[in-house]
Design an enzyme around this catalytic site. Structure first.
Site, PDB file in Angstrom:
ATOM      1  N   TYR A 183       0.841  -1.205   0.000  1.00  0.00           N
ATOM      2  CA  TYR A 183       0.000   0.000   0.000  1.00  0.00           C
ATOM      3  C   TYR A 183       0.873   1.251   0.000  1.00  0.00           C
ATOM      4  O   TYR A 183       0.580   2.228  -0.687  1.00  0.00           O
ATOM      5  CB  TYR A 183      -0.903   0.000   1.241  1.00  0.00           C
ATOM      6  N   PHE A 234      -8.246  19.133 -24.544  1.00  0.00           N
ATOM      7  CA  PHE A 234      -8.951  17.865 -24.752  1.00  0.00           C
ATOM      8  C   PHE A 234     -10.243  17.916 -23.931  1.00  0.00           C
ATOM      9  O   PHE A 234     -10.347  18.688 -22.983  1.00  0.00           O
ATOM     10  CB  PHE A 234      -8.071  16.677 -24.352  1.00  0.00           C
ATOM     11  N   ASP A 235     -11.234  17.095 -24.273  1.00  0.00           N
ATOM     12  CA  ASP A 235     -12.558  17.246 -23.642  1.00  0.00           C
ATOM     13  C   ASP A 235     -12.542  17.037 -22.127  1.00  0.00           C
ATOM     14  O   ASP A 235     -13.222  17.769 -21.399  1.00  0.00           O
ATOM     15  CB  ASP A 235     -13.634  16.387 -24.333  1.00  0.00           C
ATOM     16  N   ASP A 289       0.173  19.165 -21.212  1.00  0.00           N
ATOM     17  CA  ASP A 289      -0.647  17.969 -21.328  1.00  0.00           C
ATOM     18  C   ASP A 289       0.079  17.084 -22.334  1.00  0.00           C
ATOM     19  O   ASP A 289      -0.042  17.260 -23.543  1.00  0.00           O
ATOM     20  CB  ASP A 289      -2.055  18.345 -21.809  1.00  0.00           C
ATOM     21  N   ALA A 337       0.109  13.709 -23.152  1.00  0.00           N
ATOM     22  CA  ALA A 337      -0.358  12.342 -23.409  1.00  0.00           C
ATOM     23  C   ALA A 337       0.400  11.710 -24.578  1.00  0.00           C
ATOM     24  O   ALA A 337       0.716  10.527 -24.568  1.00  0.00           O
ATOM     25  CB  ALA A 337      -1.857  12.352 -23.708  1.00  0.00           C
ATOM     26  N   LYS A 372      -1.643   6.498 -23.537  1.00  0.00           N
ATOM     27  CA  LYS A 372      -1.210   6.768 -24.907  1.00  0.00           C
ATOM     28  C   LYS A 372       0.298   6.453 -24.985  1.00  0.00           C
ATOM     29  O   LYS A 372       0.675   5.306 -25.132  1.00  0.00           O
ATOM     30  CB  LYS A 372      -1.495   8.233 -25.275  1.00  0.00           C
ATOM     31  N   HIS A 429     -21.136  13.172 -25.095  1.00  0.00           N
ATOM     32  CA  HIS A 429     -20.921  12.241 -26.209  1.00  0.00           C
ATOM     33  C   HIS A 429     -20.711  10.810 -25.747  1.00  0.00           C
ATOM     34  O   HIS A 429     -20.933   9.877 -26.496  1.00  0.00           O
ATOM     35  CB  HIS A 429     -19.726  12.703 -27.053  1.00  0.00           C
TER      36      HIS A 429
HETATM   37  O1  PLI Z   1      -8.369   9.310 -20.886  1.00  0.00           O
HETATM   38  P1  PLI Z   1      -7.455   9.815 -19.833  1.00  0.00           P
HETATM   39  O2  PLI Z   1      -8.184  10.273 -18.626  1.00  0.00           O
HETATM   40  O3  PLI Z   1      -6.349   8.872 -19.501  1.00  0.00           O
HETATM   41  O4  PLI Z   1      -6.682  11.094 -20.433  1.00  0.00           O
HETATM   42  C1  PLI Z   1      -7.323  12.306 -20.684  1.00  0.00           C
HETATM   43  C2  PLI Z   1      -6.651  13.012 -21.823  1.00  0.00           C
HETATM   44  C3  PLI Z   1      -5.926  14.137 -21.562  1.00  0.00           C
HETATM   45  N1  PLI Z   1      -5.302  14.801 -22.575  1.00  0.00           N
HETATM   46  C4  PLI Z   1      -5.364  14.398 -23.855  1.00  0.00           C
HETATM   47  C5  PLI Z   1      -4.639  15.179 -24.904  1.00  0.00           C
HETATM   48  C6  PLI Z   1      -6.077  13.272 -24.186  1.00  0.00           C
HETATM   49  O5  PLI Z   1      -6.112  12.885 -25.451  1.00  0.00           O
HETATM   50  C7  PLI Z   1      -6.770  12.536 -23.154  1.00  0.00           C
HETATM   51  C8  PLI Z   1      -7.562  11.411 -23.441  1.00  0.00           C
HETATM   52  N2  PLI Z   1      -7.845  11.061 -24.668  1.00  0.00           N
HETATM   53  C9  PLI Z   1      -8.707  10.144 -25.078  1.00  0.00           C
HETATM   54  C10 PLI Z   1      -9.476   9.287 -24.169  1.00  0.00           C
HETATM   55  C11 PLI Z   1      -8.875   9.995 -26.517  1.00  0.00           C
HETATM   56  O6  PLI Z   1      -9.635   9.118 -26.953  1.00  0.00           O
HETATM   57  O7  PLI Z   1      -8.246  10.765 -27.260  1.00  0.00           O
END
Ligand code: PLI
Length: 460
Positions: free
Chosen positions: A73, A126-127, A217, A219, A260, A452
């Site tokens: 933990y 991002f959304d 950000d 990713a 990603k 969505h």
């Molecule tokens: O899906 P998460 O919570 O691991 O990550 C959120 C997220 C943050 N920033 C960016 C640039 C993204 O593309 C993103 C998540 N993207 C998704 C889920 C996608 O389908 O593009």
């Protein structure tokens, strides 16, 4: 079409069967899903291009690393191993794991919002980032270059900030009302488009000039770095790792969905350059929201797999094949006359549905109509990135009009072959040829946030 696409730099050790369905069956399945492919069962999807997030294949090294997970933990060995890798790549002082990218957003973003009426400015939010910004009470303003909206014209860095506009927004709102600048690399919402290092540096200078924190950000930071190596003068001979470090050196905090470019199915990163107060804030907040700071929402084994994945994602042979697969699909579509965001980006081909279905207005979601038609045609699941996703204005509650209406064909990492992409291309071309038959959609159920994902629709 010149055949210079890199072959797979791996061989396949495990396979997962996928199955085809008939068109009749898909008609029923889509109707039952409320014309929203998020509600489809994955077993009813032949090729799943919904997202590249957490859908990639792990390597044998990652599967091997899973066995070494320390599930303590507190103070897990796996945390320290992962912390070492994150520090090696980012060169930042502090690291906290989160369950995924939005976990990092919910923990860290409120720190920057000091009063009412603040805003974040991003090349494009991002959304989930937009949703977390709005949950803090702040507003999310996008500030990408105009070239990004002209899908047919080449620009090497369509994810770049419009620097003049950035300055103008800061001056108009007052620097004291800007909570932070968020550089999204690559810029997912505009087509997985990269941001040049020159542009990132200029953004840093502006942030310094006005004393505004800079949030990365990241990713898809490795894909962004690869594009810089390919397209930006002066970086041809640098390693992707070095370019990544140069990008991250420009931020104060790095938030990452490791689903990603972490090459894992679940995981996220908060890395903080050196701001101790920000670190203390996140370390305190992570406990009730995600978990104890040495696991923060991840199991020990997942932290092990991520430690390996973060490094594999910077491998240049891997990246070449990855980016080539996306380019291959884009080239096939362009050759058939299908309008796409050009050049193709890092993780997906974005089909320009405003150009395909000009007869469908934004509030009837032209790109969602194309997504549904593609599923009916071939069983391929894509995703809408347009007005359906954008949602409503938080103040007026009116449907927002997205400047771009995309169907995103998102390629999972190390998962599908070029032949799969041929099937996708053939399906998209058929939908394109029958584009006059596409119809708009209306809601039968609309949830209040991130609509969505769970909305239900019906064709008009
Ligand atoms: O899906 P998460 O919570 O691991 O990550 C959120 C997220 C943050 N920033 C960016 C640039 C993204 O593309 C993103 C998540 N993207 C998704 C889920 C996608 O389908 O593009």
């Amino acid at each position: 079409m010149k055949n210079d696409y890199a072959a797979e730099p791996y061989r396949i050790k495990a396979v997962e069967p996928i199955k085809k369905t008939t068109r009749d069956k898909r008609e029923t399945l889509l109707e039952n899903a409320g014309y929203n492919p998020f509600a489809l069962k994955s077993e009813d999807v032949y090729i799943d291009l919904l997202t590249d997030s957490g859908t990639g294949a792990m390597s044998d090294r990652q599967w091997g690393a899973l066995m070494q997970g320390d599930e303590a933990y507190a103070g897990s060995k796996s945390f320290f191993r992962l912390e070492g890798v994150v520090q090696h790549i980012t060169q930042y002082k502090y690291f906290i794991p989160t369950h995924q990218g939005r976990g990092a957003e919910q923990v860290a973003l409120p720190y920057f919002v000091k009063k009412e009426g603040m805003a974040f400015i991003s090349n494009m939010h991002f959304d989930t980032t937009r949703a977390h910004v709005e949950l803090t009470g702040a507003r999310a303003i996008d500030c990408v270059i105009e070239e990004c909206f002209d899908t047919s014209t080449y620009h090497p860095f369509k994810g770049n900030f419009d620097l003049k506009k950035l300055r103008r927004i800061i001056e108009e709102r007052g620097a004291e009302n800007i909570a932070g600048i968020i550089t999204t690399i690559t810029n997912n919402s505009s087509g997985g488009q990269p941001v040049s290092l020159e542009n990132q540096m200029a953004v840093r200078n502006i942030a310094d000039e006005y004393n505004i924190p800079l949030i990365i950000d990241g990713a898809r930071h490795a894909e962004n770095a690869y594009f810089i190596k390919q397209r930006e003068k002066g970086y041809e001979d640098e390693s992707v790792l070095n370019i990544t470090r140069k990008q991250l050196a420009l931020g104060d905090i790095f938030l990452m969905s490791a689903k990603k470019d972490g090459l894992v199915n679940m995981g996220g990163v908060i890395a903080i350059k050196d701001d101790e107060a920000l670190y203390e804030y996140c370390r305190t907040r992570i406990v009730p929201l995600e978990g104890f700071p040495t696991y923060g929402g991840m199991s020990g084994r997942d932290m092990e797999a991520m430690a390996v994945g973060l490094e594999e994602a910077l491998d240049e042979e891997y990246l070449r094949h990855r980016i080539d697969q996306v380019r291959y699909l884009g080239d096939r579509l362009r050759k058939a006359g299908v309008p796409i965001q050009y050049p193709t980006g890092g993780h997906a081909v974005f089909v320009d549905c405003k150009a395909i279905a000009p007869h469908i207005p934004y509030h009837q979601f032209p790109a969602q109509s194309v997504v549904n038609a593609l599923y009916l045609e071939t069983g391929v699941r894509a995703v809408e990135i347009g007005s359906f996703l954008l949602g409503r204005d938080p103040d007026t509650k009116e449907n927002l009009q997205s400047p771009l209406e995309f169907m995103r064909l998102t390629i999972p990492r190390r998962t599908y072959t070029y032949k799969h992409l041929d099937v996708v291309a053939e399906g998209v071309v058929k939908v394109y040829q029958n584009r006059d038959k596409l119809r708009g959609l209306t809601f039968t159920y609309e949830p209040p946030v991130l609509r969505h994902f769970t909305a239900k629709l019906k064709p008009l």
